[in-house]
Design a protein around this motif. Sequence first.
Motif, PDB file in Angstrom:
ATOM      1  N   TYR A 283     -40.092  20.547 -29.291  1.00  0.00           N
ATOM      2  CA  TYR A 283     -38.814  19.886 -29.547  1.00  0.00           C
ATOM      3  C   TYR A 283     -38.960  18.560 -30.287  1.00  0.00           C
ATOM      4  O   TYR A 283     -37.955  17.927 -30.609  1.00  0.00           O
ATOM      5  CB  TYR A 283     -38.063  19.672 -28.232  1.00  0.00           C
TER       6      TYR A 283
ATOM      7  N   ASN B 261     -33.278  26.509 -28.327  1.00  0.00           N
ATOM      8  CA  ASN B 261     -33.214  25.106 -27.900  1.00  0.00           C
ATOM      9  C   ASN B 261     -33.429  24.148 -29.071  1.00  0.00           C
ATOM     10  O   ASN B 261     -32.743  23.132 -29.180  1.00  0.00           O
ATOM     11  CB  ASN B 261     -34.238  24.830 -26.800  1.00  0.00           C
ATOM     12  N   CYS B 262     -34.373  24.469 -29.950  1.00  0.00           N
ATOM     13  CA  CYS B 262     -34.589  23.643 -31.149  1.00  0.00           C
ATOM     14  C   CYS B 262     -33.331  23.627 -32.016  1.00  0.00           C
ATOM     15  O   CYS B 262     -32.931  22.577 -32.538  1.00  0.00           O
ATOM     16  CB  CYS B 262     -35.768  24.170 -31.958  1.00  0.00           C
TER      17      CYS B 262
ATOM     18  N   ILE C 264     -30.667  21.438 -30.361  1.00  0.00           N
ATOM     19  CA  ILE C 264     -30.960  20.010 -30.534  1.00  0.00           C
ATOM     20  C   ILE C 264     -30.441  19.538 -31.886  1.00  0.00           C
ATOM     21  O   ILE C 264     -29.776  18.501 -31.991  1.00  0.00           O
ATOM     22  CB  ILE C 264     -32.481  19.737 -30.416  1.00  0.00           C
TER      23      ILE C 264
ATOM     24  N   LYS D 161     -35.862  31.640 -26.750  1.00  0.00           N
ATOM     25  CA  LYS D 161     -35.196  30.513 -26.075  1.00  0.00           C
ATOM     26  C   LYS D 161     -35.671  29.175 -26.649  1.00  0.00           C
ATOM     27  O   LYS D 161     -34.872  28.256 -26.805  1.00  0.00           O
ATOM     28  CB  LYS D 161     -35.466  30.542 -24.567  1.00  0.00           C
ATOM     29  N   THR D 162     -36.947  29.064 -26.958  1.00  0.00           N
ATOM     30  CA  THR D 162     -37.454  27.819 -27.546  1.00  0.00           C
ATOM     31  C   THR D 162     -36.813  27.593 -28.905  1.00  0.00           C
ATOM     32  O   THR D 162     -36.393  26.468 -29.219  1.00  0.00           O
ATOM     33  CB  THR D 162     -38.986  27.862 -27.681  1.00  0.00           C
TER      34      THR D 162
ATOM     35  N   TYR E  63     -34.382  31.837 -34.972  1.00  0.00           N
ATOM     36  CA  TYR E  63     -33.819  32.325 -33.705  1.00  0.00           C
ATOM     37  C   TYR E  63     -33.008  33.593 -33.943  1.00  0.00           C
ATOM     38  O   TYR E  63     -33.138  34.574 -33.209  1.00  0.00           O
ATOM     39  CB  TYR E  63     -32.936  31.258 -33.043  1.00  0.00           C
TER      40      TYR E  63
ATOM     41  N   HIS F 161     -27.034  31.097 -22.211  1.00  0.00           N
ATOM     42  CA  HIS F 161     -27.995  29.988 -22.175  1.00  0.00           C
ATOM     43  C   HIS F 161     -27.241  28.695 -22.437  1.00  0.00           C
ATOM     44  O   HIS F 161     -26.557  28.574 -23.451  1.00  0.00           O
ATOM     45  CB  HIS F 161     -29.074  30.226 -23.237  1.00  0.00           C
ATOM     46  N   LEU F 162     -27.340  27.745 -21.534  1.00  0.00           N
ATOM     47  CA  LEU F 162     -26.670  26.456 -21.662  1.00  0.00           C
ATOM     48  C   LEU F 162     -25.175  26.612 -21.945  1.00  0.00           C
ATOM     49  O   LEU F 162     -24.614  25.933 -22.812  1.00  0.00           O
ATOM     50  CB  LEU F 162     -27.332  25.607 -22.754  1.00  0.00           C
TER      51      LEU F 162
ATOM     52  N   THR G 109     -25.088  31.254 -28.389  1.00  0.00           N
ATOM     53  CA  THR G 109     -25.594  30.617 -27.177  1.00  0.00           C
ATOM     54  C   THR G 109     -24.852  31.126 -25.950  1.00  0.00           C
ATOM     55  O   THR G 109     -25.462  31.434 -24.923  1.00  0.00           O
ATOM     56  CB  THR G 109     -25.462  29.080 -27.279  1.00  0.00           C
TER      57      THR G 109
END
Length: 184
Positions: A3, A62-63, A66, A58-59, A115, A156-157, A151
């Motif tokens: 990240y 998340n990137c 962000i 998922k990584t 992604y 996720h989130l 998402t």
Amino acid sequence: MAYLIPTLYVIVSYTFFLLPGLFDHVMELKILSILLPFIMGVVNLITVLTVGRKWTRKTLLNCTLIIKYGLLPFYLIGGSITIGVTVAALFPLPLMALIFGYGILLGASPYALAYIIKSCKEGKHSKIVAILSGICQFLFSFDVISIMILTIKEKHLVKTTICVFGGMCLIILLILLDVFASFV
């Protein structure tokens, strides 16, 4: 560690227009500070194409979050200023803002595209959804909205995404109210 580069990209995107003022006497540093977001965009692409291939879906998501959520105020405020200047007078600033803004949008897209591709390969999203979401990554506002949808679909989130969407709607409403108030 995954990240770090997306976070740096968001920071660089906010500070690139402030840095040239710090280097009044050194033209090379002014030029470098203006080009920094574009350089970081290339770093994003290289990161995704090398080590990013090994990261989980998922990584990568998340990137992407962000960057997309981090740059949301940048685009909302910058977009409203650009529209305001365009309405006030035909001035070259909107064109420059559009060029820099689009450059930052392009630099933010590698994580999202990685992604989308990985989630399609893993069967999480259909090819049609992947293609439409991929196209949206190159269009202002639609890039964030499409990632928000993916998402939530990914579960996720979800609460974070709903809060960001609510905040985005509130900011847009405040900007519209301000615009309408200036005409009344």
